[in-house]
Each structure stands twice: as structure tokens, then as C-alpha cells.
Design a protein around this motif. Structure first.
Motif: not given
Length: 130
Positions: A84-93, A109-121
Motif C-alpha cells: 500500500a505504501v509503495l502504491t501511494s509512492l508510485r502514485e505520488a511520483s 499524505a497517504s504514503a506517510q500514513g502508511g509509513i506511520d502504520h508500518l512503524v506502529c505495527i
């Protein structure tokens, strides 16, 4: 007596292995997440300022950085969350390349939310255990 030493050594090695298993991926992810969040903020600032070419370069570098570490991330994290994070980053690019500032900001913003989710996990806290 020899068996007791053997059992003690095995127990210590097992505990050290568990500690490394929990600590090393967490440290790698925390350091990488800080780097990725800084790059996402930089790209967002550039897009807001109308510097689309520089913003596009930062978005592409951010995407490449995450993609390069994706295999390591998928060893210990949920594959769907990483994808999901990779997809958001590809979309941003792609949106930055098209000059769509609003879309790029949304994808970042979606990618940052996903990164924060990975850290939380991955973060080892008592609240995460409960």
C-alpha cells in the motif's frame, strides 16, 4: 553438570536471538521511516511552492528508496501494508510528473500514513501487546 551448562548456553543464545529478532528490524524501520517522512515533507513543500520538477525528482527518489528496501520490509511486516505504501509512492511520483500538485499531496499524505502504520505495527510497546 555439562548438560546444565549446555542448557544455560542455549537459553542465553535463544534469548539473544529473540532480542535481535525484535530489535534489529525495528531500528532499521524507524531510521528508514524518518528518512522517508522527511523526503515526503520535502516533496510536499516543493509541490506547494510550485517547483514541480524538483518535487518530481524527490518523489521518484523516495519511491526508489522505499522500493529498494521493500524486500527487507516484507520479511517481517505485512505484505499488504508494505504494498500500500509503495502504491501511494508510485502514485505520488506519477502525479508529480504530470504536474498535479493536489493529487501528489494527497498521495504523499497517504504514503506517510502508511509509513506511520508500518512503524506502529513493528514498534514493541506494551500498548501494542494489549
Amino acid at each position: 553438570m555439562t548438560f546444565l551448562r549446555f542448557r544455560t548456553v542455549c537459553t542465553v543464545l535463544f534469548c539473544a536471538g529473540l532480542l535481535a529478532l525484535f530489535w534489529i528490524p525495528q531500528r532499521m524501520l524507524m531510521q528508514s521511516a524518518d528518512e522517508w517522512n522527511r523526503a515526503a515533507e520535502e516533496a510536499a513543500d516543493l509541490m506547494r511552492a510550485g517547483e514541480y520538477e524538483r518535487g518530481e525528482r524527490v518523489c521518484k527518489a523516495l519511491y526508489e528508496s522505499f522500493r529498494d528496501r521493500m524486500d527487507a520490509l516484507e520479511r517481517f511486516l505485512n505484505h499488504d501494508a508494505v504494498d500500500a505504501v509503495l502504491t501511494s509512492l508510485r502514485e505520488a511520483s506519477a502525479l508529480a510528473e504530470a504536474g498535479d500538485a493536489a493529487g501528489t499531496l494527497s498521495a504523499l499524505a497517504s504514503a506517510q500514513g502508511g509509513i506511520d502504520h508500518l512503524v506502529c505495527i513493528e514498534r514493541f510497546t506494551w500498548n501494542a501487546l494489549l
